[in-house]
Design a protein around this motif. Structure first.
Motif, PDB file in Angstrom:
ATOM      1  N   LEU A   1     -10.213   9.506   7.979  1.00 52.25           N
ATOM      2  CA  LEU A   1     -11.387   8.649   8.172  1.00 52.25           C
ATOM      3  C   LEU A   1     -11.688   8.496   9.657  1.00 52.25           C
ATOM      4  O   LEU A   1     -12.850   8.577  10.084  1.00 52.25           O
ATOM      5  CB  LEU A   1     -11.134   7.276   7.537  1.00 52.25           C
ATOM      6  N   ASN A   2     -10.663   8.290  10.449  1.00 51.37           N
ATOM      7  CA  ASN A   2     -10.831   8.155  11.891  1.00 51.37           C
ATOM      8  C   ASN A   2     -11.471   9.410  12.488  1.00 51.37           C
ATOM      9  O   ASN A   2     -12.420   9.328  13.278  1.00 51.37           O
ATOM     10  CB  ASN A   2      -9.468   7.891  12.537  1.00 51.37           C
ATOM     11  N   THR A   3     -10.974  10.571  12.093  1.00 47.61           N
ATOM     12  CA  THR A   3     -11.506  11.833  12.627  1.00 47.61           C
ATOM     13  C   THR A   3     -12.964  12.025  12.250  1.00 47.61           C
ATOM     14  O   THR A   3     -13.787  12.426  13.086  1.00 47.61           O
ATOM     15  CB  THR A   3     -10.671  13.014  12.102  1.00 47.61           C
ATOM     16  N   VAL A   4     -13.307  11.739  11.003  1.00 51.82           N
ATOM     17  CA  VAL A   4     -14.683  11.930  10.537  1.00 51.82           C
ATOM     18  C   VAL A   4     -15.648  10.998  11.266  1.00 51.82           C
ATOM     19  O   VAL A   4     -16.726  11.411  11.712  1.00 51.82           O
ATOM     20  CB  VAL A   4     -14.767  11.704   9.009  1.00 51.82           C
ATOM     21  N   VAL A   5     -15.274   9.735  11.405  1.00 48.57           N
ATOM     22  CA  VAL A   5     -16.155   8.772  12.064  1.00 48.57           C
ATOM     23  C   VAL A   5     -16.339   9.122  13.534  1.00 48.57           C
ATOM     24  O   VAL A   5     -17.451   9.054  14.070  1.00 48.57           O
ATOM     25  CB  VAL A   5     -15.599   7.335  11.912  1.00 48.57           C
TER      26      VAL A   5
ATOM     27  N   ALA B   1       0.844  -1.200   0.000  1.00 52.68           N
ATOM     28  CA  ALA B   1       0.000   0.000   0.000  1.00 52.68           C
ATOM     29  C   ALA B   1       0.878   1.250   0.000  1.00 52.68           C
ATOM     30  O   ALA B   1       1.949   1.265   0.627  1.00 52.68           O
ATOM     31  CB  ALA B   1      -0.920   0.000   1.210  1.00 52.68           C
ATOM     32  N   PRO B   2       0.457   2.326  -0.669  1.00 50.23           N
ATOM     33  CA  PRO B   2       1.231   3.569  -0.651  1.00 50.23           C
ATOM     34  C   PRO B   2       1.186   4.196   0.743  1.00 50.23           C
ATOM     35  O   PRO B   2       0.160   4.139   1.429  1.00 50.23           O
ATOM     36  CB  PRO B   2       0.509   4.455  -1.679  1.00 50.23           C
ATOM     37  N   THR B   3       2.284   4.806   1.157  1.00 44.25           N
ATOM     38  CA  THR B   3       2.333   5.404   2.494  1.00 44.25           C
ATOM     39  C   THR B   3       1.340   6.548   2.653  1.00 44.25           C
ATOM     40  O   THR B   3       0.937   6.867   3.771  1.00 44.25           O
ATOM     41  CB  THR B   3       3.749   5.917   2.791  1.00 44.25           C
ATOM     42  N   ALA B   4       0.921   7.168   1.545  1.00 43.47           N
ATOM     43  CA  ALA B   4      -0.037   8.275   1.614  1.00 43.47           C
ATOM     44  C   ALA B   4      -1.377   7.842   2.195  1.00 43.47           C
ATOM     45  O   ALA B   4      -2.150   8.675   2.674  1.00 43.47           O
ATOM     46  CB  ALA B   4      -0.248   8.876   0.225  1.00 43.47           C
ATOM     47  N   ILE B   5      -1.645   6.531   2.178  1.00 48.32           N
ATOM     48  CA  ILE B   5      -2.928   6.056   2.700  1.00 48.32           C
ATOM     49  C   ILE B   5      -3.030   6.291   4.206  1.00 48.32           C
ATOM     50  O   ILE B   5      -4.135   6.332   4.767  1.00 48.32           O
ATOM     51  CB  ILE B   5      -3.140   4.563   2.378  1.00 48.32           C
ATOM     52  N   VAL B   6      -1.891   6.474   4.885  1.00 47.06           N
ATOM     53  CA  VAL B   6      -1.918   6.741   6.320  1.00 47.06           C
ATOM     54  C   VAL B   6      -2.736   7.999   6.605  1.00 47.06           C
ATOM     55  O   VAL B   6      -3.567   8.027   7.519  1.00 47.06           O
ATOM     56  CB  VAL B   6      -0.489   6.886   6.876  1.00 47.06           C
ATOM     57  N   SER B   7      -2.521   9.055   5.825  1.00 43.97           N
ATOM     58  CA  SER B   7      -3.276  10.297   6.013  1.00 43.97           C
ATOM     59  C   SER B   7      -4.764  10.077   5.775  1.00 43.97           C
ATOM     60  O   SER B   7      -5.611  10.590   6.513  1.00 43.97           O
ATOM     61  CB  SER B   7      -2.752  11.379   5.061  1.00 43.97           C
ATOM     62  N   VAL B   8      -5.085   9.298   4.754  1.00 40.88           N
ATOM     63  CA  VAL B   8      -6.487   9.011   4.457  1.00 40.88           C
ATOM     64  C   VAL B   8      -7.144   8.280   5.623  1.00 40.88           C
ATOM     65  O   VAL B   8      -8.277   8.594   6.026  1.00 40.88           O
ATOM     66  CB  VAL B   8      -6.606   8.171   3.164  1.00 40.88           C
ATOM     67  N   LEU B   9      -6.455   7.316   6.184  1.00 36.65           N
ATOM     68  CA  LEU B   9      -7.010   6.539   7.290  1.00 36.65           C
ATOM     69  C   LEU B   9      -7.185   7.393   8.533  1.00 36.65           C
ATOM     70  O   LEU B   9      -8.175   7.242   9.270  1.00 36.65           O
ATOM     71  CB  LEU B   9      -6.106   5.345   7.595  1.00 36.65           C
TER      72      LEU B   9
END
Length: 442
Positions: free
Chosen positions: A260-264, A249-257
């Motif tokens: 996602l955590n903040t929104v949920v 997986a690209p390391t940029a997905i860390v920011s996306v996750l």
């Protein structure tokens, strides 16, 4: 959301505004502090880690001391003073030039933050009752997450500029924001005269602050189980990013996750907290959280076996399950911390609860990195640990619920009637609103 960010209750409104400034400061500080310590002050990464580790140890002790102090001088006074001292500590970082001074300032910053956290929890425990306590606590967590995110975005300016002056200005802003966080708290005792009376009512009426939570086996067991569940925070902030780097997986997905955590959390935390003022439900909520965290661990492990697309999908599913486990674990943990406490020693009990979170924060990075070293077996071990802790929390809550008759409140390892609880605390319900239905039942 309107009620979350603009509450009508005067005490909740002051706490919310203070939390906004506090969270903004945290977002700025967390974003620039490590780079400031290494690039501007010139400390090595090892020195920074050692200094923060020592500070973390002092924070564990300060958490319980903060609750003990809140019982004796009033939680609102303690919170106001230590928030200001925390701001002074962040400003003092701009004058640090060596490792010793850095470690001393770090200890002051962590101690004041830990004491303030316990004082806030004690303040909620004394001012609110029943489901209101957990709901207000949940709303403040939403505010904290949102404003930490805003502070992180604002601090990006310092990262883009990249100069020593820019980093130093960011640290000053973080300190000033903490000083500003004291403003809505400073006049709260005068604006709500009943607040001061509530914070010290038990001490004045009984000439004692009640039993020590350190002798309450049920409460200690509850704190121990919820401490283990709370180690999931390190899994998200330390373990997950490091694990992503070992997969396709690209390391940029860390920011996306993390987004996602903040929104949920912002969307579902308050809803997930409803009903956890009931001890039995609080325990079962922690148990459900532990199973979700175990599921997340399994999905994280599986992500290491897929190609880029499969890994990204599995990481997204794992992060969602992890976040749901996080908000349920927090909700159930708050309910148990509030409802199993003896109100005569509310500060000390909440201080012990916050000590558990401080221990979890100190140990979770070690636990996460150790598990990652063992790959799939490590993730499986974490999953089993979470399930055991959640099952234990549910068992503790179930046992406590059996000991509580319909017209009684649970106090330590004994029973005390709701009427006696109200007489000990000096009043029923928060001022300016009708008593809660549980209070009327007394």
């Amino acid at each position: 959301m309107i009620q979350t960010f603009f509450p009508q209750d005067r005490v909740a409104r002051s706490l919310t505004v203070s939390t906004m400034a506090f969270a903004l400061s945290s977002g700025v500080f967390y974003t620039v502090s490590t780079l400031y310590f290494t690039l501007v002050i010139g400390l090595s990464a090892t020195t920074v880690g050692l200094g923060l580790g020592i500070a973390g140890g002092t924070g564990v002790l300060a958490s319980y001391a903060g609750g003990w102090l809140a019982d004796r001088v009033g939680a609102h006074h303690v919170q106001t003073v230590v928030t200001g001292l925390n701001g002074v500590a962040l400003l003092a970082y701009t004058f640090v030039s060596d490792a010793v001074a850095f470690t001393l300032i770090a200890c002051l910053a962590v101690i004041t933050r830990s004491v303030g956290s316990s004082a806030k929890q004690a303040m909620l425990a004394r001012w609110y009752t029943g489901p209101e306590r957990v709901e207000v606590r949940a709303r403040m967590r939403v505010v904290t997450n949102v404003f930490i995110g805003l502070g992180t975005v604002a601090a990006a300016a310092a990262l883009l500029i990249g100069t020593a002056s820019a980093y130093r200005v960011a640290m000053v802003v973080a300190g000033v924001l903490l000083l500003a966080a004291t403003v809505p708290l400073a006049g709260l005792g005068r604006q709500v005269p009943e607040l001061a009376a509530r914070m010290t009512a038990v001490r004045e009426r009984t000439a004692s602050t009640g039993p020590s939570p350190l002798r309450d086996r049920t409460y200690i067991a509850s704190v121990a189980c919820n401490t283990v569940v709370a180690t999931q925070f390190g899994l998200l902030t330390v373990g997950m990013p490091l694990w992503v780097a070992t997969t396709d997986a690209p390391t940029a997905i860390v920011s996306v996750l993390l987004v996602l955590n903040t929104v949920v959390v912002a969307t579902l935390q308050v809803r997930a907290s409803r009903g956890t003022d009931d001890v039995r439900k609080a325990g079962s909520t922690v148990r459900r959280a532990s199973w979700l965290l175990a599921m997340a661990c399994c999905l994280y492990a599986l992500a290491g076996y897929g190609n880029m697309i499969v890994a990204c999908v599995l990481f997204a599913l794992a992060a969602f399950a992890h976040t749901m486990g996080e908000i349920l674990g927090e909700a159930g943990g708050w309910g148990m911390a509030f409802e199993l406490a003896d109100q005569r020693s509310a500060g000390a009990y909440q201080g012990l609860s916050q000590t558990g979170y401080a221990i979890a924060a100190m140990l979770s990075p070690i636990l996460a990195t150790t598990a990652l070293e063992h790959g799939t077996a490590g993730w499986a071990g974490l999953a089993a640990l979470f399930v055991l802790a959640g099952t234990g929390a549910a068992a503790v809550a179930r046992r406590a619920a059996v000991m509580i008759p319909a017209d009684s409140a649970f106090v330590g390892d004994c029973r005390i009637s709701s009427r006696t609880c109200q007489e000990a605390s000096g009043t029923a319900g928060s001022v300016g609103r009708p008593p809660h239905k549980k209070e009327l039942a007394g």
